[in-house]
Write a protein that holds these residues in place. Structure first.
Motif, short mmCIF file in Angstrom:
data_model
loop_
_atom_site.label_atom_id
_atom_site.label_comp_id
_atom_site.label_asym_id
_atom_site.label_seq_id
_atom_site.Cartn_x
_atom_site.Cartn_y
_atom_site.Cartn_z
N ASP A 174 0.77 -1.17 -0.05
CA ASP A 174 0.05 -0.03 0.05
C ASP A 174 0.82 1.25 -0.16
OD1 ASP A 174 -2.06 -1.66 0.20
OD2 ASP A 174 -2.82 -1.30 2.19
N LEU A 177 2.65 1.65 -3.32
CA LEU A 177 1.70 2.19 -4.58
C LEU A 177 1.20 3.77 -4.42
CD1 LEU A 177 -0.42 -1.05 -5.16
CD2 LEU A 177 1.18 0.26 -6.82
N ALA A 178 1.14 3.96 -2.97
CA ALA A 178 0.72 5.22 -2.72
C ALA A 178 1.80 6.28 -2.99
CB ALA A 178 0.32 5.44 -1.41
N HIS A 180 4.33 5.82 -4.91
CA HIS A 180 4.75 5.70 -6.36
C HIS A 180 3.88 6.81 -7.02
CE1 HIS A 180 4.75 4.33 -10.42
NE2 HIS A 180 6.23 4.42 -10.14
N THR B 39 -4.32 1.57 -6.02
CA THR B 39 -4.05 1.60 -4.57
C THR B 39 -5.29 0.74 -3.86
OG1 THR B 39 -5.25 3.78 -4.27
CG2 THR B 39 -2.83 3.40 -3.87
N ARG B 42 -4.29 -2.94 -5.10
CA ARG B 42 -2.90 -3.42 -4.99
C ARG B 42 -2.30 -4.07 -6.52
NH1 ARG B 42 -4.34 -5.54 0.19
NH2 ARG B 42 -3.79 -4.02 1.92
#
Lengths: 306, 142
Positions: A174, A177-178, A180, B39, B42
């Motif tokens: 998480d 990704l956030a 990035h 997000t 995922r």
């Protein structure tokens, strides 16, 4: 300033052992890439050369067109975390988590202190804990914090998160990704555990015994394997001439895992013959492709049923 | 969440199509952003973007620059028409093959279809009396 990596004929040797054997590959900037390989396949050697930790024994690594080795400007833009963060001066009895964070803050030009603080909290790391007394999971968490908070245009994590337990791994995905999407940069994750992270990758590079086995978009790769199941003769007939990675037989039923896209004609033929076609998960494909018994460039012959 | 067997972007596209078909995503309604998708599930943001690109090509979504992705007017009808076109080959024929293989009486199938969907020749079914027609079907089956 895109963070594009080019590996040109990259070779790393230890005496007579060739750990990385003339690997040529390009990793586009701003994306999340996966580097897959079995234990001992040369991942860490390759990454050490990519991050300019060591001089290549052959070929070179370019970051946005510039050779990285002994290039301070390039090196400042890269952050490689090996394993559970061995970039800190660890195992000195007095060194604590906060020392590791302070060191990274001094060394990393893009270091984000606030982000580091948030991550330390999220992974429940104690700043006063001695590095020598951290559990495996805590060391992994520290490695992840050092990597993510470095905000380096090229951030490389070499199996750093593998020691994390499942909830912490999910937290890591998480955060990754956030982070990035808020701060696009090149991220390279090396792993031999694929199932869980496969969806995070835009491209996948597989190395085996030091050589580049294949590179491509993760989604395309998923479409390239197929399992053909049905009456033994009909299966053999359909997969004849294809690259069969594995073959299993149970009574009259045979199941072949093939690599390569099936043509429309083959799919029609398979349907007509009552054969079942299933996609192959990325992890299974990886297992078959890197299996020494089948990992040849040649299609496996009919006789090698196992 | 995703089965790791088919390309994930196809699974995302399929999910959005299903939402449009069911009406849970209305026309001109905004779709979650690439980042939200990434997000939430995922997954790599490029994977979500690829799904959106496919749906834009199909005319299911359209892009408002700087705002995001929206469901195209008429998308639901386009999808329904597309599903209808594929229905016989992909759903009905395999079903008939299966029925044949296990020795089902075609008359039973037709009866069942009438029970579930309503028989235009039967005024009760046409009026929507599903319960009544199911009961009838059972009577006749005996």
């Amino acid at each position: 300033m895109t963070g594009r990596l080019e590996l040109q004929d990259l070779t790393v040797r230890y005496g007579d052992t060739v750990a990385v054997d003339r690997v040529t590959a390009t990793l586009e900037g701003g994306r999340i890439h996966g580097l897959l390989g079995r234990n001992g396949s040369g991942k860490t050697s390759l990454l050490s050369a990519v991050a300019a930790f060591r001089r290549p024994d052959g070929g070179q690594v370019l970051l946005d067109g510039e050779p990285v080795f002994e290039n301070p400007a390039a090196v400042r833009r890269m952050c490689l975390i090996r394993g559970a963060g061995d970039t800190v001066v660890h195992d000195w009895p007095g060194d604590r988590v906060r020392h590791a964070l302070d060191l990274a803050a001094r060394l990393r030009p893009h270091w984000d202190r606030d982000h580091a603080d948030r991550l330390v909290e999220r992974f429940a790391l104690r700043r006063t804990a001695r590095l020598s007394e951290l559990s495996r999971g805590q060391r992994s968490a520290l490695g992840v914090v050092l990597g993510l908070a470095s905000r380096a245009p090229v951030t490389i994590l070499d199996e750093s998160y593998i020691g994390l337990d499942a909830p912490s791994r999910y937290a890591f995905y998480d955060e990754l990704l956030a982070d990035h999407s808020a701060h696009p940069r090149t991220i390279l994750l090396a792993t031999h555990l694929i199932e869980e992270v496969a969806a995070l990758f835009e491209t996948v590079t597989i190395i085996d015994r030091g050589r580049l086995l294949l590179q491509g978009s993760a989604d395309d790769l998923r479409a390239r394997g197929a399992a053909v199941t049905g009456p033994a003769e009909a299966v053999a007939d359909l997969t004849d001439g294809m690259r069969v990675l594995a073959s299993k037989q149970l009574g009259p039923t045979r199941s072949d895992t093939v690599f390569g896209e099936l043509t429309t004609e083959q799919i029609t033929r398979a349907r007509r013959a009552g054969l079942q076609l299933d996609p192959v998960p990325l992890q299974d494909l990886f297992v078959h492709l890197t299996d020494p018994a089948t990992a040849t460039e040649q299609p496996v012959s009919e006789g090698s049923l196992r | 969440m995703f089965d790791d067997r088919r390309p994930i972007y196809r699974q995302i596209a399929e999910r959005i199509r299903a939402e449009v078909l069911s009406g849970s995503l209305g026309e001109d309604e905004q779709v979650m952003s690439t980042t939200q998708y990434a997000t939430h599930f995922r997954i790599n943001p490029a994977t979500a973007a690829k799904a959106f690109a496919e749906l834009v090509d199909e005319g299911v979504l359209y892009k408002r620059r700087g705002v995001g992705m929206f469901v195209a007017p008429g998308a639901r009808e386009t999808l329904r028409a597309h599903r209808r076109a594929r229905f016989v080959a992909e759903v009905l024929d395999p079903m008939i093959d299966e029925a044949d293989a296990i020795g089902l009486d075609p008359a039973h199938l037709v009866e069942r279809i009438h029970e579930r969907m309503g028989d235009p020749a039967d005024p009760r079914a046409a009026a929507g009396s599903v319960a009544g027609s199911v009961a009838d079907g059972r009577e006749e089956a005996r």
